[in-house]
Design a protein around this motif. Structure first.
Motif, mmCIF file in Angstrom:
data_model
loop_
_atom_site.group_PDB
_atom_site.id
_atom_site.type_symbol
_atom_site.label_atom_id
_atom_site.label_comp_id
_atom_site.label_asym_id
_atom_site.label_seq_id
_atom_site.Cartn_x
_atom_site.Cartn_y
_atom_site.Cartn_z
ATOM 1 N N LYS A 31 6.823 12.368 -5.066
ATOM 2 C CA LYS A 31 5.811 13.393 -4.869
ATOM 3 C C LYS A 31 5.186 13.232 -3.486
ATOM 4 C CE LYS A 31 1.601 15.227 -7.023
ATOM 5 N NZ LYS A 31 0.606 15.032 -8.098
ATOM 6 N N THR A 32 4.905 14.349 -2.819
ATOM 7 C CA THR A 32 4.272 14.299 -1.505
ATOM 8 C C THR A 32 2.862 13.735 -1.626
ATOM 9 O OG1 THR A 32 5.537 16.222 -0.783
ATOM 10 C CG2 THR A 32 3.587 15.653 0.507
ATOM 11 N N ALA A 33 2.554 12.756 -0.792
ATOM 12 C CA ALA A 33 1.253 12.102 -0.841
ATOM 13 C C ALA A 33 0.180 12.970 -0.201
ATOM 14 C CB ALA A 33 1.324 10.752 -0.139
ATOM 15 N N ASP A 34 -1.069 12.622 -0.472
ATOM 16 C CA ASP A 34 -2.206 13.284 0.172
ATOM 17 C C ASP A 34 -2.432 12.726 1.571
ATOM 18 O OD1 ASP A 34 -2.688 14.521 -2.345
ATOM 19 O OD2 ASP A 34 -3.864 12.775 -2.972
ATOM 20 N N VAL A 35 -2.180 11.433 1.722
ATOM 21 C CA VAL A 35 -2.410 10.725 2.968
ATOM 22 C C VAL A 35 -1.220 9.812 3.233
ATOM 23 C CG1 VAL A 35 -3.843 8.991 4.136
ATOM 24 C CG2 VAL A 35 -4.930 10.761 2.730
ATOM 25 N N VAL A 36 -0.762 9.783 4.467
ATOM 26 C CA VAL A 36 0.281 8.834 4.874
ATOM 27 C C VAL A 36 -0.292 7.961 5.985
ATOM 28 C CG1 VAL A 36 2.605 8.500 5.770
ATOM 29 C CG2 VAL A 36 2.111 10.462 4.294
ATOM 30 N N LEU A 37 -0.297 6.657 5.746
ATOM 31 C CA LEU A 37 -0.735 5.691 6.744
ATOM 32 C C LEU A 37 0.482 5.125 7.449
ATOM 33 C CD1 LEU A 37 -3.435 3.740 4.688
ATOM 34 C CD2 LEU A 37 -3.767 5.710 6.201
ATOM 35 N N GLY A 38 0.435 5.074 8.779
ATOM 36 C CA GLY A 38 1.571 4.576 9.539
ATOM 37 C C GLY A 38 1.172 3.472 10.507
ATOM 38 N N ASN A 39 1.872 2.354 10.418
ATOM 39 C CA ASN A 39 1.697 1.271 11.397
ATOM 40 C C ASN A 39 3.055 0.732 11.835
ATOM 41 O OD1 ASN A 39 2.452 -0.158 9.097
ATOM 42 N ND2 ASN A 39 0.863 -1.738 9.325
ATOM 43 N N ASN A 40 4.036 1.663 11.920
ATOM 44 C CA ASN A 40 5.402 1.318 12.323
ATOM 45 C C ASN A 40 5.939 0.173 11.473
ATOM 46 O OD1 ASN A 40 7.771 1.660 13.797
ATOM 47 N ND2 ASN A 40 7.131 0.290 15.442
ATOM 48 N N TRP A 41 5.759 0.347 10.167
ATOM 49 C CA TRP A 41 6.262 -0.625 9.203
ATOM 50 C C TRP A 41 5.757 -2.038 9.513
ATOM 51 C CZ3 TRP A 41 7.970 1.695 5.055
ATOM 52 C CH2 TRP A 41 8.573 2.951 5.158
ATOM 53 N N GLN A 56 4.259 -3.162 12.298
ATOM 54 C CA GLN A 56 4.376 -3.657 13.670
ATOM 55 C C GLN A 56 3.131 -3.418 14.525
ATOM 56 O OE1 GLN A 56 7.246 -5.440 14.660
ATOM 57 N NE2 GLN A 56 7.469 -5.271 12.440
ATOM 58 N N THR A 57 2.279 -2.454 14.157
ATOM 59 C CA THR A 57 1.154 -2.120 15.031
ATOM 60 C C THR A 57 -0.206 -2.510 14.455
ATOM 61 O OG1 THR A 57 0.879 0.143 14.173
ATOM 62 C CG2 THR A 57 2.462 -0.182 15.988
ATOM 63 N N SER A 58 -0.223 -3.000 13.235
ATOM 64 C CA SER A 58 -1.470 -3.520 12.679
ATOM 65 C C SER A 58 -1.139 -4.618 11.690
ATOM 66 C CB SER A 58 -2.277 -2.412 11.983
ATOM 67 O OG SER A 58 -1.763 -2.146 10.687
ATOM 68 N N SER A 59 -2.123 -5.404 11.359
ATOM 69 C CA SER A 59 -1.927 -6.450 10.357
ATOM 70 C C SER A 59 -1.786 -5.821 8.973
ATOM 71 C CB SER A 59 -3.111 -7.416 10.359
ATOM 72 O OG SER A 59 -4.279 -6.768 9.882
ATOM 73 N N SER A 60 -1.156 -6.537 8.080
ATOM 74 C CA SER A 60 -1.024 -6.047 6.700
ATOM 75 C C SER A 60 -2.391 -5.979 6.035
ATOM 76 C CB SER A 60 -0.084 -6.952 5.901
ATOM 77 O OG SER A 60 -0.561 -8.284 5.888
ATOM 78 N N ALA A 61 -3.290 -6.897 6.398
ATOM 79 C CA ALA A 61 -4.631 -6.891 5.820
ATOM 80 C C ALA A 61 -5.387 -5.626 6.213
ATOM 81 C CB ALA A 61 -5.399 -8.128 6.282
ATOM 82 N N LEU A 62 -5.273 -5.229 7.482
ATOM 83 C CA LEU A 62 -5.952 -4.012 7.930
ATOM 84 C C LEU A 62 -5.346 -2.780 7.269
ATOM 85 C CD1 LEU A 62 -8.117 -2.883 9.866
ATOM 86 C CD2 LEU A 62 -6.303 -2.610 11.566
ATOM 87 N N PHE A 63 -4.020 -2.762 7.166
ATOM 88 C CA PHE A 63 -3.353 -1.638 6.515
ATOM 89 C C PHE A 63 -3.815 -1.523 5.066
ATOM 90 C CE2 PHE A 63 -0.042 0.623 4.299
ATOM 91 C CZ PHE A 63 0.369 1.588 5.197
ATOM 92 N N CYS A 64 -3.840 -2.624 4.353
ATOM 93 C CA CYS A 64 -4.267 -2.622 2.942
ATOM 94 C C CYS A 64 -5.729 -2.217 2.809
ATOM 95 C CB CYS A 64 -4.036 -3.986 2.320
ATOM 96 S SG CYS A 64 -2.301 -4.394 2.066
ATOM 97 N N TYR A 65 -6.539 -2.604 3.783
ATOM 98 C CA TYR A 65 -7.951 -2.212 3.770
ATOM 99 C C TYR A 65 -8.074 -0.687 3.768
ATOM 100 C CZ TYR A 65 -12.704 -1.386 5.443
ATOM 101 O OH TYR A 65 -13.987 -0.916 5.574
ATOM 102 N N PHE A 66 -7.360 -0.019 4.680
ATOM 103 C CA PHE A 66 -7.425 1.439 4.746
ATOM 104 C C PHE A 66 -6.790 2.089 3.523
ATOM 105 C CE2 PHE A 66 -8.599 0.790 9.138
ATOM 106 C CZ PHE A 66 -9.394 1.885 9.422
ATOM 107 N N GLN A 67 -5.723 1.528 3.052
ATOM 108 C CA GLN A 67 -5.087 2.053 1.848
ATOM 109 C C GLN A 67 -6.063 2.039 0.674
ATOM 110 O OE1 GLN A 67 -1.785 -0.283 0.172
ATOM 111 N NE2 GLN A 67 -0.615 1.627 0.061
ATOM 112 N N THR A 68 -6.763 0.935 0.522
ATOM 113 C CA THR A 68 -7.743 0.817 -0.561
ATOM 114 C C THR A 68 -8.893 1.796 -0.375
ATOM 115 O OG1 THR A 68 -7.198 -1.521 -0.866
ATOM 116 C CG2 THR A 68 -9.308 -0.778 -1.745
ATOM 117 N N LEU A 69 -9.347 1.970 0.878
ATOM 118 C CA LEU A 69 -10.427 2.915 1.156
ATOM 119 C C LEU A 69 -10.050 4.328 0.736
ATOM 120 C CD1 LEU A 69 -12.167 2.272 4.610
ATOM 121 C CD2 LEU A 69 -13.189 2.308 2.343
ATOM 122 N N PHE A 70 -8.869 4.781 1.133
ATOM 123 C CA PHE A 70 -8.453 6.140 0.787
ATOM 124 C C PHE A 70 -8.213 6.285 -0.709
ATOM 125 C CE2 PHE A 70 -7.789 6.591 5.342
ATOM 126 C CZ PHE A 70 -8.140 7.921 5.553
#
Length: 269
Positions: free
Chosen positions: A158-168, A170-184
């Protein structure tokens, strides 16, 4: 005369953040207008993102907004790659649906003019904003804001409401990515990870620089414009109830981000 971009809070360094909106502009030069086919449809602009996120400058965050349409020249493409072609190129010869835009091919002089006068100044300003932040903070976060109608690649899910991208990763830490994922997710958004938007040139280029983490945020049209399917079209209005609900949820997300940075619940290092 309209400037190519607008900057808010360039010298305010309360937060180690720079936010850019490279595809939210709609201005098309007179020269380009005269060259377009009468049938040209400049679809898949990041419609109304400036209005949607107008609370960001009010929070004291540093923001750069592109005033020019991505169809004039796309700052989210690599100028060292092939210059013109489909919408993966710096200057589009076709729109995002593959339909021709111009009556005749653009000259090399016209292409170079757009690079020198529109593309390079935007990146020079963005680079300066990041450099100014790095003079104050050890680590800086670049947030690249976008929106989309539908997925550009086939998907079985299913198409998501939000797509977060950090080049898999490569451009941010996993902790920061998970932080934003949890926020949304806390605001009831369905979030996808890097597919089909892993982060464009801006995310990948600046996120590869020392001291900079970069994250691309793509918000689906139907989450803030209207609850419908969007095709090859130009959009001139939004549904107030849908728009206001999205703005309220997004403001909560960024207020939480700001508070967590101030209290050091979130650290970029």
């Amino acid at each position: 005369m309209m400037k190519n971009y607008r900057v808010y809070n360039a010298t305010s360094h309360q937060f180690p953040i720079v936010i850019d909106l490279p595809h939210s502009g709609t201005f098309v030069t007179e020269s380009m207008t005269n060259q377009l086919l009468p049938t040209a449809v400049l679809a898949n602009t990041d419609w109304f993102l400036r209005e949607l996120y107008d609370f960001l400058p009010q929070m004291g965050l540093t923001v750069i907004e592109n005033n020019l349409s991505r169809y004039v020249i796309d700052p989210n493409r690599d100028s060292k790659a092939e210059v013109s072609g489909n919408y993966y190129h710096l200057i589009y010869e076709q729109n995002t649906f593959g339909h021709q835009l111009y009556q005749t091919p653009l000259t090399s002089q016209e292409i170079n003019h757009r690079i020198v006068h529109f593309y390079q100044p935007y990146h020079q300003q963005l680079q300066q904003l990041l450099a100014d932040k790095l003079a104050v903070f050890d680590q800086v976060l670049l947030i690249d804001l976008h929106s989309f109608a539908e997925y550009t690649h086939p998907s079985v899910g299913k198409t998501a409401d939000v797509v977060l991208g950090n080049n898999w990763g490569q451009t941010s830490s996993s902790a920061l990515f998970c932080y934003f994922q949890t926020l949304f997710q806390s605001q009831s958004y369905r979030v996808d990870n890097n597919f089909p938007f892993r982060g464009g040139y801006i995310t990948r280029y600046y996120g590869d620089q020392p001291g900079i983490q970069a994250l691309q945020i793509e918000l689906r049209y139907n989450q803030y414009i209207q609850k419908r399917y969007f095709g090859e079209e130009m959009i001139d209005s939004w549904e107030p109830s849908v728009f206001n609900d999205a703005k309220q949820r997004l403001e909560f997300i960024f207020q939480k981000l700001a508070a967590d940075l101030i209290t050091k619940r979130l650290r970029l290092t």
